[in-house]
Scaffold this motif. Sequence first.
Motif, short mmCIF file in Angstrom:
data_model
loop_
_atom_site.label_atom_id
_atom_site.label_comp_id
_atom_site.label_asym_id
_atom_site.label_seq_id
_atom_site.Cartn_x
_atom_site.Cartn_y
_atom_site.Cartn_z
N GLN A 124 14.84 43.98 -54.58
CA GLN A 124 14.80 43.63 -53.17
C GLN A 124 15.87 42.61 -52.88
N LYS A 125 16.66 42.87 -51.85
CA LYS A 125 17.68 41.91 -51.43
C LYS A 125 16.95 40.70 -50.88
N SER A 127 16.55 37.74 -48.52
CA SER A 127 17.02 37.29 -47.22
C SER A 127 16.79 35.79 -47.12
N LYS A 128 17.78 35.07 -46.59
CA LYS A 128 17.64 33.62 -46.45
C LYS A 128 16.56 33.26 -45.44
N ASN A 129 16.27 34.20 -44.53
CA ASN A 129 15.27 33.96 -43.49
C ASN A 129 13.92 34.56 -43.84
N LEU A 130 13.73 35.02 -45.06
CA LEU A 130 12.50 35.69 -45.46
C LEU A 130 11.35 34.68 -45.53
#
Length: 167
Positions: A124-125, A127-130
């Motif tokens: 899974q990539k 995300s900085k906003n995850l």
Amino acid sequence: MKYLNSGQLGEDLVAQWLQSTGWIILHRRFSSRWGEIDIIAQYDQGVGEVGEQGGNFSVSTQHSMLAFVEVKTRSSGSWDAGGRSAITPQKQAKIWRTAGMFLAQYPEKADYSCRFDVAIVYCQKISKNLTVVTATQEALATSSAAGYKLKLQEYILAAFDSSIDNG
């Protein structure tokens, strides 16, 4: 590039996990004219007696095992059941033939027990906003690298029959 990067990261995770469970990694991406094997590993189960023969010491290898490991790294919800359906009879035959080439190249390992394993890695990539928290099945191993979170979700021992017709 993304495919190669996540695939390599998945193989790295599986190799590290195998080593942590006592396996020795002999080769990564072993290639022959038939194809490629992602990982070839050896496990020595309670190595037998050390004996002296004609002034030379030898170690019994009768309990050594080779694993030819196919690693499938996929994002969750992939079209091919996490990589399982990509292991077609044709792919199995290529791995089988490539394993035969390995054993021909290393005849001292030809008497070892062999098996063909499959490792399923979910990628899974990150995300900085995850900020979403999700419940997931327990993984055998996890790692984060190069902007990806990887989970060794399943390791299938002897995933396919080694008596594939080479014809």
